[in-house]
Write an enzyme that holds these catalytic residues in place. Structure first.
Site, PDB file in Angstrom:
ATOM      1  N   HIS A  54      -2.580  -0.365   1.644  1.00 13.38           N
ATOM      2  CA  HIS A  54      -4.015  -0.549   1.871  1.00 13.38           C
ATOM      3  C   HIS A  54      -4.282  -1.978   2.316  1.00 13.38           C
ATOM      4  CE1 HIS A  54      -8.191  -0.230   1.746  1.00 13.38           C
ATOM      5  NE2 HIS A  54      -8.400   0.216   0.522  1.00 13.38           N
ATOM      6  N   CYS A 112     -13.457  -2.652   1.820  1.00 12.28           N
ATOM      7  CA  CYS A 112     -12.479  -1.876   2.587  1.00 12.28           C
ATOM      8  C   CYS A 112     -13.095  -1.093   3.740  1.00 12.28           C
ATOM      9  CB  CYS A 112     -11.727  -0.937   1.655  1.00 12.28           C
ATOM     10  SG  CYS A 112     -10.970  -1.816   0.274  1.00 12.28           S
ATOM     11  N   GLU A 164     -13.469  11.726  -1.395  1.00 11.95           N
ATOM     12  CA  GLU A 164     -13.485  11.863   0.064  1.00 11.95           C
ATOM     13  C   GLU A 164     -13.348  13.329   0.472  1.00 11.95           C
ATOM     14  OE1 GLU A 164     -11.510   9.946   4.107  1.00 11.95           O
ATOM     15  OE2 GLU A 164     -10.463   9.693   2.184  1.00 11.95           O
ATOM     16  N   PHE A 204     -15.465  -0.968  -1.969  1.00 14.83           N
ATOM     17  CA  PHE A 204     -16.186  -1.411  -3.156  1.00 14.83           C
ATOM     18  C   PHE A 204     -17.589  -1.876  -2.756  1.00 14.83           C
ATOM     19  CE2 PHE A 204     -12.263  -2.826  -5.869  1.00 14.83           C
ATOM     20  CZ  PHE A 204     -11.891  -1.499  -5.979  1.00 14.83           C
ATOM     21  N   HIS A 238      -9.626   7.904   4.700  1.00 19.24           N
ATOM     22  CA  HIS A 238      -9.523   6.649   3.954  1.00 19.24           C
ATOM     23  C   HIS A 238      -8.399   6.757   2.923  1.00 19.24           C
ATOM     24  CE1 HIS A 238     -10.741   2.849   2.295  1.00 19.24           C
ATOM     25  NE2 HIS A 238     -10.942   3.382   1.091  1.00 19.24           N
ATOM     26  N   LYS A 263      -2.334   5.326   4.997  1.00 19.39           N
ATOM     27  CA  LYS A 263      -2.055   4.323   3.964  1.00 19.39           C
ATOM     28  C   LYS A 263      -0.781   4.655   3.194  1.00 19.39           C
ATOM     29  CE  LYS A 263      -6.780   2.650   3.124  1.00 19.39           C
ATOM     30  NZ  LYS A 263      -7.526   3.544   4.038  1.00 19.39           N
TER      31      LYS A 263
END
Length: 411
Positions: A339, A162, A313, A399, A302, A334
């Site tokens: 996402h 991502c 975050e 990830f 994010h 998002k």
């Protein structure tokens, strides 16, 4: 000598709009792209999650029939966004050897791969399409744009989950600084709303289970958040040196100040809860551009709407900005788009550019009860960012512990 790098064109196809402008307008209006999936396979396979943020406009309504047949959906989205960005930039006259593509994806041609496997098992090897490999390969979307626009300075593809498309944008900046090109089309695309990724993400408890309320399922920072909403689409930005842009009289949306890439080396899926490497990426992106941390007015976070990720975050942001974080307008887009995985950083960079261009921070929808452990100044309705020199950053984490941050300045 450091060159000024600017954004001169934008393009997108997203869950909330078929173009960049439509997506931005819908974002400001607080629309949601999440909707119930109408495919037969949802019930046939008894999927635990029955909704996603699908593209608002079908690629088949935009592309030629032969393009749809020969391109995986991830490449279809890429071509639509790339063409729009190129036209928006005024279709620059640039030698092919000075035009490059820095693209990205998180998963690649998953529809092509899995459809081909079904065909092989059910109908035999002779029925597998000869274009299967070119359609499924992760560099297919970037190659589609590069061939369409005759880019011969290099077509590079980043696959960093991502964080992919933010990393592609950082690469575009570096390639322009190195003099490898005068113009770069940068961005990312994803088309993974397929039963296997849905089942897999659901199995790891990553997806929201609000099947009866898809429009309010993605809710970053909210106490009731229970996972992200899978989205699809693409976004592209035309990036070039300021010298080249001014020489051709181009409109400049914003300046790309640079960016940074780091890694957690902590866990394959979970972020480092302390956020130290993510914080280092933010700090490096800002200070590497010669800016002060206190100059930052806006962050496109994010913020996936997962219980663990949003807090991690926040910890990274607080580590970087300290008390100044309370004066930064934070947006989690998002909540509207879902996402887009490998395409997320690109659409969020586009939104960050538009926020600076129009001096308006877009809203975060679905925030009804903010988590007290995340005391951010979250924008919940369009907010003026003020006059003067504005700096904003866009964060992407993926990830594998990938962290990528891009920094921008108002033009």
């Amino acid at each position: 000598m450091t060159k000024k790098i600017v954004i001169t064109g934008i393009g997108a196809t997203s869950p909330i709009g078929g173009t960049a402008r439509d997506s931005w307008k819908a974002l400001l209006a607080g629309e949601s792209g999440a909707r119930t999936l109408e495919h037969d396979w949802v019930a046939e396979l008894a999927l635990p999650v029955t909704f996603a943020a699908t593209a608002k406009q079908s690629a088949a309504d935009v592309l030629e029939r032969h393009e749809v047949k020969r391109l995986d959906p991830s490449s279809q989205f890429a071509l639509i966004a790339g063409r729009e960005a190129w036209a928006d930039a005024g279709s620059p006259e640039v030698a092919p050897e000075r035009l490059a593509v820095d693209w990205s994806t998180g998963i690649g041609g998953v529809w092509t791969l899995l459809d081909a496997w079904d065909t092989l098992r059910e109908r035999g090897p002779r029925r597998v399409l000869p274009m299967t490999v070119p359609m499924l390969m992760p560099n297919g979307p970037g190659a589609a744009i590069g061939m369409d626009l005759h880019a011969r300075a290099g077509i590079r593809t980043v696959v960093s989950a991502c964080a992919s498309s933010t990393e592609a944008l950082v690469n575009a900046y570096d390639h322009l600084q190195a003099g490898l090109a005068d113009v770069v089309i940068a961005g990312g695309s994803e088309a993974a709303i397929h039963p296997l990724p849905i089942a897999a993400f659901a199995s790891m408890q990553a997806l929201s289970r609000r099947n009866d309320e898809p429009a309010i399922a993605s809710r970053p920072y909210d106490l009731g958040r229970d996972g992200f909403v899978l989205g699809e689409g693409a976004a592209a930005l035309v990036v070039e040196t300021e010298e080249h842009a001014k020489a051709r009289g181009a409109r400049i949306y914003a300046e790309l100040l640079g960016g940074a890439v780091t890694s957690d080396a902590y866990h394959i899926t979970a972020p480092d809860p302390e956020g130290s490497a993510a914080a280092r990426a933010m700090k490096t992106a800002i200070e590497g551009a010669g800016a002060s941390l206190t100059d930052v007015a806006h962050v496109n976070a994010h913020a996936t709407s997962t219980p663990v990720g949003d807090i991690a975050e926040y910890n990274a942001l607080r580590r970087v900005f300290g008390d100044h974080l309370d004066r930064i307008a934070v947006t989690a887009t998002k909540a509207s788009t879902g996402h887009l995985l490998g395409g997320a950083g690109a659409i969020e960079a586009l939104f960050t550019v538009m926020a600076l261009h129009e001096r308006t921070a877009p809203p975060t929808i679905n925030l009804t009860e903010q988590d007290p452990e995340i005391p951010l100044d979250v924008v919940t309705s369009p907010r003026a960012l003020g006059d003067g020199d504005l700096i904003a950053i866009s964060n992407s984490f993926g990830f594998g512990g990938h962290n990528a941050v891009a920094a921008f300045r108002s033009a």
